[in-house]
Design a protein around this motif. Structure first.
Motif, short mmCIF file in Angstrom:
data_model
loop_
_atom_site.label_atom_id
_atom_site.label_comp_id
_atom_site.label_asym_id
_atom_site.label_seq_id
_atom_site.Cartn_x
_atom_site.Cartn_y
_atom_site.Cartn_z
N SER A 63 3.35 11.98 0.46
CA SER A 63 3.07 10.56 0.18
C SER A 63 3.84 9.70 1.17
O SER A 63 4.82 10.14 1.77
CB SER A 63 3.43 10.20 -1.25
OG SER A 63 4.80 10.42 -1.48
N TYR A 113 0.83 -1.20 0.00
CA TYR A 113 0.00 0.00 0.00
C TYR A 113 0.87 1.26 0.00
O TYR A 113 1.89 1.33 0.67
CB TYR A 113 -0.89 0.05 1.25
CG TYR A 113 -1.93 -1.03 1.30
CD1 TYR A 113 -3.10 -0.94 0.56
CD2 TYR A 113 -1.76 -2.14 2.12
CE1 TYR A 113 -4.06 -1.94 0.61
CE2 TYR A 113 -2.71 -3.14 2.19
CZ TYR A 113 -3.87 -3.03 1.43
OH TYR A 113 -4.81 -4.01 1.49
N ALA A 163 0.12 5.75 -0.04
CA ALA A 163 -0.93 6.76 0.14
C ALA A 163 -0.39 8.13 -0.20
O ALA A 163 0.81 8.39 -0.10
CB ALA A 163 -1.44 6.74 1.57
N CYS A 164 -1.31 9.00 -0.60
CA CYS A 164 -0.95 10.38 -0.91
C CYS A 164 -2.08 11.28 -0.41
O CYS A 164 -3.26 10.91 -0.48
CB CYS A 164 -0.76 10.56 -2.41
SG CYS A 164 -0.27 12.24 -2.87
N PRO A 188 -9.20 4.17 3.92
CA PRO A 188 -8.21 4.01 4.99
C PRO A 188 -8.67 3.00 6.03
O PRO A 188 -9.87 2.84 6.27
CB PRO A 188 -8.12 5.41 5.61
CG PRO A 188 -8.64 6.33 4.57
CD PRO A 188 -9.65 5.55 3.80
N VAL A 238 -1.58 5.39 5.31
CA VAL A 238 -2.25 6.65 5.67
C VAL A 238 -1.76 7.14 7.02
O VAL A 238 -1.51 8.33 7.20
CB VAL A 238 -3.78 6.50 5.64
CG1 VAL A 238 -4.46 7.79 6.08
CG2 VAL A 238 -4.26 6.10 4.25
N LEU A 281 -7.47 12.45 -0.15
CA LEU A 281 -6.51 11.44 0.26
C LEU A 281 -6.81 10.15 -0.49
O LEU A 281 -7.97 9.82 -0.71
CB LEU A 281 -6.67 11.22 1.77
CG LEU A 281 -5.72 10.24 2.42
CD1 LEU A 281 -5.25 10.78 3.73
CD2 LEU A 281 -6.37 8.90 2.58
N CYS A 282 -5.75 9.45 -0.88
CA CYS A 282 -5.94 8.17 -1.57
C CYS A 282 -4.90 7.17 -1.07
O CYS A 282 -3.72 7.51 -0.94
CB CYS A 282 -5.79 8.35 -3.08
SG CYS A 282 -6.06 6.82 -4.01
N MET A 283 -5.37 5.96 -0.77
CA MET A 283 -4.49 4.85 -0.46
C MET A 283 -4.75 3.78 -1.52
O MET A 283 -5.91 3.42 -1.76
CB MET A 283 -4.77 4.27 0.93
CG MET A 283 -3.88 3.07 1.25
SD MET A 283 -4.10 2.42 2.92
CE MET A 283 -5.70 1.62 2.78
N ALA A 328 -7.79 1.61 -5.32
CA ALA A 328 -7.87 2.54 -4.20
C ALA A 328 -8.72 1.92 -3.09
O ALA A 328 -9.79 1.36 -3.35
CB ALA A 328 -8.47 3.86 -4.64
#
Length: 116
Positions: free
Chosen positions: A23, A10, A12-13, A72, A39, A60-62, A69
């Protein structure tokens, strides 16, 4: 890193309201429950941006190594909502592989009002 421990990876950003981003990636441990999720790795950057620059996370995206995607995990959801970032948008793929967006607070069960 450390794909031999667990097959899914994983990253995340988060994008802030000034257009900057941060990120992070998951830090794996042999005991999966001791791994530090992607995250949560962003939590310090999110707090620093608010404290030092007055900035807030917008989206936010993980995602995993396949580009899927994910919402979280529980510790990150709790951090976002309980620390005042519940309005941040979160990207995730639904069961039909459609990319969706919800506010972080929509992913958390209702918080009891303990102070009334």
């Amino acid at each position: 890193a450390r794909a031999e421990l667990h097959p899914v990876q994983y990253g995340a950003c988060v994008v802030f309201d000034d257009g900057t981003n941060a990120s992070a990636s998951q830090k794996k441990a042999l005991e999966y429950g001791c791994s530090l999720d992607a995250v949560c790795q962003l939590c310090q950057a999110i707090e620093d941006k608010r404290h030092h620059e007055g900035r807030r996370p917008v989206v936010l995206c993980m995602a995993d190594q396949f580009g899927v995607a994910h919402a979280p995990f529980a510790p990150a959801r709790a951090f976002l909502v309980e620390h005042g970032f519940g309005d941040a948008k979160v990207l995730f793929h639904d069961e039909h592989a459609a990319l969706r967006t919800v506010r972080a607070e929509e992913l958390l069960p209702a918080i009891p009002d303990m102070f009334t």
